[in-house]
Structure formats: C-alpha cells, structure tokens
Design a protein around this motif. Sequence first.
Motif, short mmCIF file in Angstrom:
data_model
loop_
_atom_site.label_atom_id
_atom_site.label_comp_id
_atom_site.label_asym_id
_atom_site.label_seq_id
_atom_site.Cartn_x
_atom_site.Cartn_y
_atom_site.Cartn_z
N UNK A 57 38.28 46.60 47.69
CA UNK A 57 37.96 46.64 46.22
C UNK A 57 36.37 46.79 46.24
N UNK A 58 35.94 47.88 45.60
CA UNK A 58 34.46 47.96 45.50
C UNK A 58 34.03 47.12 44.08
N UNK A 59 33.26 46.25 44.19
CA UNK A 59 32.63 45.64 42.92
C UNK A 59 31.86 46.45 42.29
N UNK A 79 34.92 43.43 47.75
CA UNK A 79 35.87 42.17 47.55
C UNK A 79 37.30 42.17 48.31
N UNK A 81 40.81 41.24 47.43
CA UNK A 81 41.23 40.42 46.31
C UNK A 81 42.30 39.58 47.09
#
Lengths: 166, 402
Positions: A57-59, A79, A81
């Motif tokens: 997950x790319x914040x 991130x 998750x």
Amino acid sequence: MEGSVQEKIINTLKERYGEEILHIETPYDFLTVTLKKEKIAEIIRYLYENADTRFQYLTSIGAVHYPELNQIAIVYQLHNLIANERLRLKIYLPSDNAVTDSITSIFLGANWMERETYDFYGVNFKGHPNLKRILNVDEMIIFPMRKEYPLEDQTREDKNDAMFGR
Amino acid sequence: MNMDESLIGQVPAEEKQYSYLNLGPTHPATHGIFQNVLKMDGEIIVEAEPTIGYIHRAFEKLAERRPYAQITPITDRLNYCSAPINNLGWHMTVEKLLGTEIPKRVQYLRVIIMELARITDHLVCNAVIGVDTGALTGFVYLFQQRELVYEIYEEICGARLTTNIGRIGGFERDFSPKAWKKIHQFLKEFPVILKEFENLLKRNRIFMDRTIRVGGISAERALSYSFSGPNLRATGVDYDVRVATPYCSYEDFDFIIPVGTNGDVYDRFMVRQEEMWQSLSIIKQAIDKLPDGPFHAKVPEFYLPPKEEVYNNMEALIYHFKIVMGETDIPKGEVYHCVEGGNGELGFYLISDGGRTPFRLQFRRPCFIYYQAYPEIIKGSMLSDAILTMSSMNVIAGELDA
C-alpha cells in the motif's frame, strides 16, 4: 516488540540491497531508510513482493527541496496493511537534474502522486504514462514549491500594488 | 486529442463517431470544481480525461510561511465538510512533534468533535447521492440536522463551517453548558431523522436499481490506487486508521467498522450510513465516560495564557507575545501523523528545521489519491451512472486541490 519487526524489515532489505542503504533512523517510531537513488523502483518492487515485508500500500509520495544541499529528496511512504507496519524510503536527487524511475507499474496510485511532484518540483519520472502538470496551469514555466520561488508569482502583471495594498 | 491513438485498430469498418462531452468545471451535478472531458459513444462513456486544480490555493507553499498556530485556518479549507477533523489532525501532528502529553478529557472532547464532523461529512455525501438519483427530500431533511451541528460548533469555537477549532494542546475553553445542551439535543433528534432518511432509500426499488453494480471497483484495484476510507471499506477491506494506529484514545471506544462487498455506489452509501450510526454510538460512549480534568495540556509555549495572567504576570506576557508573533522555539524533527478523515487517511508529513515555520508540510489528501481511479471506474458506463459514481465517491474539491 516493534524493534524486532523493524529489524526484520531492515535485514530483509539488507540481504539483497545492503549496499544501497545510506542511513537508517527511526524518528518518532517511523522506520526511515535513506537509499541511493539508482535502484529505488527495484527496491520498492522487492519490498512489494517479498513475503516478509509485503509493503503493498502506497501511502504517499512527496518531495522536499534542500536549497543549501542543492538536492531534492523524494519521500515514499509505504504501508503493510496486514502486519500494520509503515516504512519511509528517501532518495536524494540533484536539483538541476532530478530524474528517477516511476513506480506506476507497481502502484497504480503513484500516477497522480508523481504528477503532483513533477508539477511542483520539476522531478522527472521516467516511464510515467502521462507526466504533465496536474494542479497548476499548463503554461507555467516554473516549479513553484522550490524554495527559490517566493509565495507570490512575480510574473503577474495584472495585480496593481496601489490597489491591492501592501 | 491524444486519446485516439489507443483506438487505432479497434475502429470497425464503418467509421465510429464519438462525441466529446465537456462535464465542465462549473456544473450543478459535480459537487465541486473539476472538469471531465468525456468521450462518448452515444450514452456510453468510452474514455474520460479529468482536469483538476481549479481551486488550488497553494496550501503547502503557504504553510512554509506561517507559524504553526496560523496553519490551522488553512487546514480548515481542505475537506471543508468536516473541518474539525483537519484542524485536530494538524494539532495532533504538532503535539507529536513536541512530544506533549494530552490530558484524557481533551482527548475525549476531541473524539466527540471529530465524530460530529464525520457525521456531517457523511450526511452531505449520502444526501447528495439521494439528490443525484432524484430523491431531493432527504437532502432537505438532513441539511436541517447539519444546522444543529453548526450551532454546536458555534458554541464551542465561534465559527460554523471553517471552524479553526481548538489550539495546539487542547481547547480554548471547556464546553459551555449551552454547548452540552445542544449536543444532547442533537443526540436526541438526529437518530430519528437518520432512520427516516434510511427508510426512504435503503430498500427503495428505484434507488437500488440505480446504485447496485454501478461504479464498482474491486478490492485489489482499490488497494493499488491507494484508496482509503469509506470507498475502500465498501470494497471489502477493513482498513480504518482509528483502529490500525489508534490516536486520541480511540482504543477506549467500542465500535465496528462496516465493510461492503462490491465497492459499488450502494455499498458506499450503506457503509457511510452505518458509519454515522457508529459515530453516534462513539459520541454517546465518550459523553458517558468523560473524565474530569484540564481542558488543555501544559504547553505554555504554544497555548495562549488566560488574559488575566497576561496583564499581571511578566512570563505570561512574554509567552503571549511570542505565540502571537510566531517566535516560539520548535524542535527539529520529521513526523507523519494520520487521522481518519471523512474520506480516508488524511496524513500530515511535517519536517521542522527548528525555524518558526515548517520547513515542509505535505498534506496526504485521500480525495486526490482516489479520484485518479475515476476514469477507470466510469469507463463503459452511462452518463447518469458516471454522475452518481462521482457523488458517491465524495469528491470534495477543497481536498482534491489543496
């Protein structure tokens, strides 16, 4: 407890890309790794696919301009998750030739994030499908978030100081 | 336009004529100012090219020039439907940088305010989904309830929409008895109206036909596009910042995270609806368990001292002067703090170099990040579905452009 999870992430990174790591720190409990700029897309893909890290997950992608060092830093925040772990990767690019690889092939969400970084800092992302300005007008010739540009646009001729009161 | 290259080789023998429809920047159905040039084959949308930036106000550049307390008014204007969440998110970021300990009472009061703001944000979105399917009555009833929340904000901080609520370290004053009375009145009146609104649309044949399997996105694509908030939860992923990285005592409260299955408009509507019920439950729990204590932390360098002390005490006078002129000493550091905004993970990435203004402040705006999936979601759907999808994604122009 968190220390060992973070160490595991660092070790996974070190065993394959140990020589790319320049600096590791943990400001405010957020693992931050500074890397050399050449293989960043490879490293992000490795962290995406590797079973021990799984940063899928790319914040955010952001840039910071350091005028005294003449460098622009690109900050990727990732991130995981599932294990709820965060990681920040930083690379430093020279201001006059800020080019790096795009990660849109890994994360679809990087598309507009990189366009915004290009729009405001002039960082060229190689391999980006549509790298053009996103929030500013297309005719703008400067990269406004760089520190040398003041807050107000000096090229405007329509604002009369006598009327607008300084 | 450069869109035609992708269709070379796919055009059948007789020339297919496409029309370009400009769902222009100012349009009554797009809630905000953003443009979409739609390439249409009759009523079906073939491609869409969005243009944003009409309300770009250079917040990140502006933040580099303003002392920390003066940045709160600009965070108001990010997601203006739930301004308190942005304000309190910024205050929490600065408090994280300073490393201050916030009293429990302040945290519970902040939770009450943030959940009220979340309710207002979801009210707007769900009412507008109703409007776009033709159900205008629900909108009018829900906005009357939103007025009650505005009055609560006005009692607490003096402003209705762009609240600039609280200070770094807490609140300006404790909630007055009048504010508590208004909060209790809201908690009594609102559930009735919400239930009425829900019954209007939830099992309504027309609404369900218009919204089920419209504008859907799969969970994998949504995660790749970095969706967050109700849009991501509607696809089935239960990521909520309040539960993943609890801040401001959210771990003390008992609430569920509603998730959907298809990620379509109906799921987003129902997820937001259920989140409003959960927010009401959190507010009731916070009021029941509210501890006594000070309404601000001890940060004299950031929190304005009371006026009586300023006039009588030399130290307080100096602190007051330094805070108002923005000459306080800030520690150096780099911090990222995220809160669960109305639209998802609202993040503040702050780099301080010890000066009176931030060296770099980046707003991680969830709306900007998930709006890039919009052309993909509406491809192949009809124009009316595209309008409905846009309003169900709760695209707020202020957060899109900053």
